[in-house]
Design an enzyme around this catalytic site. Structure first.
Site, PDB file in Angstrom:
ATOM      1  N   LEU A   6       0.870  -1.168   0.000  1.00 61.42           N
ATOM      2  CA  LEU A   6       0.000   0.000   0.000  1.00 61.42           C
ATOM      3  C   LEU A   6       0.909   1.222   0.000  1.00 61.42           C
ATOM      4  CD1 LEU A   6      -2.943   1.007   0.188  1.00 61.42           C
ATOM      5  CD2 LEU A   6      -2.704   0.914   2.664  1.00 61.42           C
ATOM      6  N   SER A   8       0.671   4.184   0.968  1.00 64.57           N
ATOM      7  CA  SER A   8       0.709   5.006   2.172  1.00 64.57           C
ATOM      8  C   SER A   8       1.186   4.252   3.421  1.00 64.57           C
ATOM      9  CB  SER A   8      -0.670   5.610   2.436  1.00 64.57           C
ATOM     10  OG  SER A   8      -1.611   4.564   2.640  1.00 64.57           O
ATOM     11  N   CYS A   9       1.575   3.004   3.276  1.00 68.84           N
ATOM     12  CA  CYS A   9       1.982   2.166   4.412  1.00 68.84           C
ATOM     13  C   CYS A   9       3.477   2.330   4.687  1.00 68.84           C
ATOM     14  CB  CYS A   9       1.638   0.710   4.115  1.00 68.84           C
ATOM     15  SG  CYS A   9       2.257  -0.471   5.322  1.00 68.84           S
ATOM     16  N   ASP A  10       3.828   2.778   5.894  1.00 70.99           N
ATOM     17  CA  ASP A  10       5.230   2.969   6.253  1.00 70.99           C
ATOM     18  C   ASP A  10       6.024   1.669   6.186  1.00 70.99           C
ATOM     19  OD1 ASP A  10       4.929   5.699   6.685  1.00 70.99           O
ATOM     20  OD2 ASP A  10       4.540   5.456   8.829  1.00 70.99           O
TER      21      ASP A  10
END
Length: 109
Positions: A6, A8-10
């Protein structure tokens, strides 16, 4: 190698950065933008079972009991961000879940 992630996933970004730094070539599939096929979800479900669903996510907390108890593949098709990430498929077909020490070790990182 393929990485379901994803944007936006760190954790996903950390994994992709480490793979790039190690010179690994991989294709990224964004679970929100690109989606995940039913066939891939079935493979992931067969390999990881209940661990595939991220029960700590805000999406999970927003579901009612009926949705939570339904078919996990249908749930992930409707809400792909519920999938624990990243899912990494190596060139030999090995599936790895998350960016854990075990995953990094399996990848030789």
């Amino acid at each position: 190698m393929r990485v379901w992630a994803l944007k936006s996933c760190d954790t996903c970004r950390k994994a992709q950065r480490a793979l790039n730094d190690a010179g690994q070539r991989f294709e990224t599939i964004d679970v929100r933008a690109d989606g995940v096929t039913r066939e891939d979800l079935a493979r992931f479900q067969a390999r990881f079972g209940e661990a595939l669903i991220n029960r700590k996510s805000t999406t999970w907390r927003g579901l009612d009991d009926a949705q939570r108890s339904g078919d996990p593949i249908a749930l992930l098709l409707d809400h792909p961000t519920l999938m624990k990430r990243p899912v990494i498929e190596t060139d030999d077909g090995t599936l790895l879940l998350g960016w854990t020490a075990e995953t990094r070790s399996a990848l030789g990182l």
